[in-house]
Design a protein around this motif. Structure first.
Motif, PDB file in Angstrom:
ATOM      1  N   CYS A   1       0.831  -1.214   0.000  1.00  0.00           N
ATOM      2  CA  CYS A   1       0.000   0.000   0.000  1.00  0.00           C
ATOM      3  C   CYS A   1       0.866   1.265   0.000  1.00  0.00           C
ATOM      4  O   CYS A   1       0.570   2.233  -0.715  1.00  0.00           O
ATOM      5  CB  CYS A   1      -0.934   0.005   1.218  1.00  0.00           C
ATOM      6  SG  CYS A   1      -2.226  -1.252   1.134  1.00  0.00           S
TER       7      CYS A   1
ATOM      8  N   THR B   1       2.371   1.619  -3.500  1.00  0.00           N
ATOM      9  CA  THR B   1       1.392   2.109  -4.472  1.00  0.00           C
ATOM     10  C   THR B   1       1.140   3.603  -4.288  1.00  0.00           C
ATOM     11  O   THR B   1       1.101   4.370  -5.260  1.00  0.00           O
ATOM     12  CB  THR B   1       0.068   1.336  -4.336  1.00  0.00           C
ATOM     13  OG1 THR B   1       0.312  -0.062  -4.483  1.00  0.00           O
ATOM     14  CG2 THR B   1      -0.932   1.781  -5.395  1.00  0.00           C
ATOM     15  N   SER B   2       0.988   4.023  -3.042  1.00  0.00           N
ATOM     16  CA  SER B   2       0.769   5.438  -2.762  1.00  0.00           C
ATOM     17  C   SER B   2       1.971   6.278  -3.189  1.00  0.00           C
ATOM     18  O   SER B   2       1.817   7.356  -3.775  1.00  0.00           O
ATOM     19  CB  SER B   2       0.496   5.625  -1.267  1.00  0.00           C
ATOM     20  OG  SER B   2       0.388   6.989  -0.947  1.00  0.00           O
ATOM     21  N   THR B   3       3.166   5.787  -2.896  1.00  0.00           N
ATOM     22  CA  THR B   3       4.393   6.502  -3.255  1.00  0.00           C
ATOM     23  C   THR B   3       4.510   6.672  -4.764  1.00  0.00           C
ATOM     24  O   THR B   3       4.806   7.761  -5.271  1.00  0.00           O
ATOM     25  CB  THR B   3       5.625   5.751  -2.721  1.00  0.00           C
ATOM     26  OG1 THR B   3       5.551   5.673  -1.296  1.00  0.00           O
ATOM     27  CG2 THR B   3       6.909   6.451  -3.123  1.00  0.00           C
TER      28      THR B   3
ATOM     29  N   LYS C   1       2.137   6.522  -6.998  1.00  0.00           N
ATOM     30  CA  LYS C   1       1.070   7.419  -7.485  1.00  0.00           C
ATOM     31  C   LYS C   1       1.494   8.873  -7.334  1.00  0.00           C
ATOM     32  O   LYS C   1       1.289   9.702  -8.237  1.00  0.00           O
ATOM     33  CB  LYS C   1      -0.226   7.155  -6.718  1.00  0.00           C
ATOM     34  CG  LYS C   1      -0.993   5.934  -7.179  1.00  0.00           C
ATOM     35  CD  LYS C   1      -2.292   5.772  -6.391  1.00  0.00           C
ATOM     36  CE  LYS C   1      -3.079   4.566  -6.891  1.00  0.00           C
ATOM     37  NZ  LYS C   1      -4.323   4.355  -6.098  1.00  0.00           N
ATOM     38  N   ASN C   2       2.086   9.199  -6.197  1.00  0.00           N
ATOM     39  CA  ASN C   2       2.570  10.571  -5.982  1.00  0.00           C
ATOM     40  C   ASN C   2       3.693  10.904  -6.972  1.00  0.00           C
ATOM     41  O   ASN C   2       3.757  12.024  -7.500  1.00  0.00           O
ATOM     42  CB  ASN C   2       3.064  10.744  -4.543  1.00  0.00           C
ATOM     43  CG  ASN C   2       1.933  10.761  -3.538  1.00  0.00           C
ATOM     44  OD1 ASN C   2       0.811  11.127  -3.878  1.00  0.00           O
ATOM     45  ND2 ASN C   2       2.212  10.364  -2.307  1.00  0.00           N
TER      46      ASN C   2
END
Length: 515
Positions: free
Chosen positions: A305, A308-310, A312-313
């Protein structure tokens, strides 16, 4: 030729790429005439890989044994359990690799005794293959050596390991030998003198180095340039011995020196390699069917998670930068959003039927009975490097496969290297572009992966061992033993087996012409 009629002596074998290719050669009747009698390798993990593959070759025609091998590589049984089931084949494989790691120059008595034993009991043709370690010849190795205080090339034993090769030639007196090395051997110097002309002369006359009386000399042939004079071949340029692998169906611009020695009493002249493909095989076509993976984190909590967040940023940052650099129509359809729920390791080969690998390489690589993907796990990277990897892969997509140089990087992506802007490390980060053949897979891939970035920015990572092995043309059922770093080194140091197979076919035809 009958099965096993040609004795193969494999020196400096590594994980076995050269031996794998040559031993796989077949006659028109499907017979495999090359039989590896001994493989010599000193590095423990490579030796273990070599032994496992030797075992596989000995059970490959037994469907039940092959299924048990698949159980081992899937982790369902141990190697010891597998070997105990097929004890005779396991003992033969261990004997082939001398039971444990052995080094030429250190274990010569044992190695030479085994080679003499094989030669004495063999009636057919013989071939010696192998590449003396290249650290002393490679450009990278010479650069490292230059930084060592009081380093003297003439005192570096690695420059002279080819003489160990000559000692074995003097014992075995093979009809043919194949010797491989890096292109740096063409320009290497010792005590101010070029090494390559002396190596050629020593290979032509092994007795001058070994002192063994009454042995034949050898004619040295190029595998890519026809000799002007057949009985005593001489070539205009040293580069005539350089093989550019991408011309011969290898999806990699691997340029290596390979010499073919033919004993003086043999009148037959070897053919040269024939260009196997009209266009180089692309990285995407060779890797695209393998499971998608995410990279890991090396300096922080490793969590899907968070990854994925990293990423996306990172994608948002990149899109903002790219919008200021490219017209909107150029960016239309560009999707940098990471795939969801990716793993760092995935052995499920669900896309094998969608593989785009051209023939005959596809048949060489794929094994639809394997049921899994081996050695396919990512390494960890620093957060900021993930953004650089995404930039490199995206830049390549937008610029027809060109990998960015340091000057192409935005300021916010520049690493804290004092020489970043000097041009010394202009290609510190290099993407393996989707629409081109890969650059040379080297053992440096074991270090950090910066030269081996995957072309897909949505995966944001460097290549796995299996992807590097695919580019090196190791079959998918070829298991690399040891830890991941050791596996990378093995793959990077190897000869592409599919190229070795083509060389083996040239040797086979030559020996057939003799008989």
């Amino acid at each position: 030729m009958e099965a096993g009629e040609i004795l193969v002596i494999d020196l400096f074998a590594g994980p076995g790429g050269l031996g794998e290719g040559i031993s796989s050669c077949t006659t028109k009747n499907g017979i495999k005439p090359f039989d590896i009698g001994v493989s010599v390798e000193k590095e423990p993990s490579a030796h273990r890989t070599l032994t496992t593959r030797a075992f596989f070759r000995k059970i490959a025609d037994n469907s039940a044994a092959r299924n048990d091998y698949y159980k081992y590589v899937r982790g369902l049984i141990t190697r010891d359990e597998l070997f105990s089931i097929y004890d005779a084949q396991a003992q033969a494989a261990l004997k082939e690799t001398l039971y444990q790691p052995r080094a030429l120059g250190e274990d010569n008595e044992l190695i030479h005794e085994r080679i003499q034993e094989l030669v004495t009991g063999h009636q057919g043709p013989k071939i010696v293959i192998g590449g003396p370690p290249c650290q002393a010849y490679s450009l990278a190795g010479r650069s490292r050596n230059a930084g060592i205080k009081d380093y003297k090339a003439e005192d570096d034993h690695r420059h002279f390991l080819y003489k160990e090769y000559l000692k074995v030639i003097s014992i075995a007196q093979p009809e043919v030998f194949v010797m491989e090395n890096v292109r740096g051997i063409l320009s290497a110097k010792v005590d101010g003198k070029m090494m390559f002309p002396q190596i050629l002369e020593d290979l032509r006359n092994p007795n001058t180095v070994t002192g063994v009386v009454g042995i034949s000399g050898y004619k040295i042939y190029s595998l890519v340039v026809d000799a002007d004079v057949q009985k005593d071949p001489r070539y205009i340029n040293s580069s005539d011995f350089l093989i550019r692998s991408e011309f011969y169906g290898i999806p990699q611009a691997r340029h290596r020196v390979i010499l073919l020695g033919v004993r003086d009493d043999i009148e037959a002249v070897p053919k040269t390699l024939q260009q196997a493909v009209e266009y180089p095989i692309t990285t995407r076509s060779v890797l695209n069917d393998l499971p998608k993976l995410r990279s890991g984190f090396s300096k922080q909590k490793d969590d899907t998670c968070i990854w994925t967040s990293t990423v996306k940023n990172h994608a948002k940052q990149l899109k903002q930068f790219l919008c200021n650099q490219y017209p909107n129509e150029k960016l239309a359809g560009l999707d940098l959003t990471p795939y969801e729920n990716l793993k760092r390791k995935n052995s499920v080969h669900s896309n094998i039927d969608s593989a785009e690998i051209p023939q005959p390489l596809s048949n060489w690589l794929l094994d639809k009975n394997l049921g899994c993907v081996l050695n396919h796990e990512t390494r960890g990277h620093m957060n900021e490097d993930l953004l650089r990897y995404a930039f490199c892969a995206t830049y390549s997509l937008l610029n027809n496969g060109v990998s960015p140089k340091s000057r192409d990087f935005p300021t916010f992506l520049a690493p804290a290297h004092a020489n970043w802007n000097t041009g010394t490390h202009a290609d510190r980060f290099r993407v393996q572009s989707a629409n081109k053949e890969a650059t040379t897979v080297t053992s440096h891939i074991s270090k950090d992966g910066h030269y081996f970035i995957h072309y897909d920015p949505k995966q944001c990572r460097s290549l796995t061992v299996r992807e590097a092995a695919r580019l090196q043309t190791f079959p998918d059922n070829y298991l690399f033993e040891g830890n991941r770093t050791q596996q990378y080194v093995q793959v990077g140091n190897a000869v592409p087996p599919f190229l070795a197979q083509q060389i083996g076919q040239i040797v086979l035809k030559l020996l057939n012409d003799v008989t």
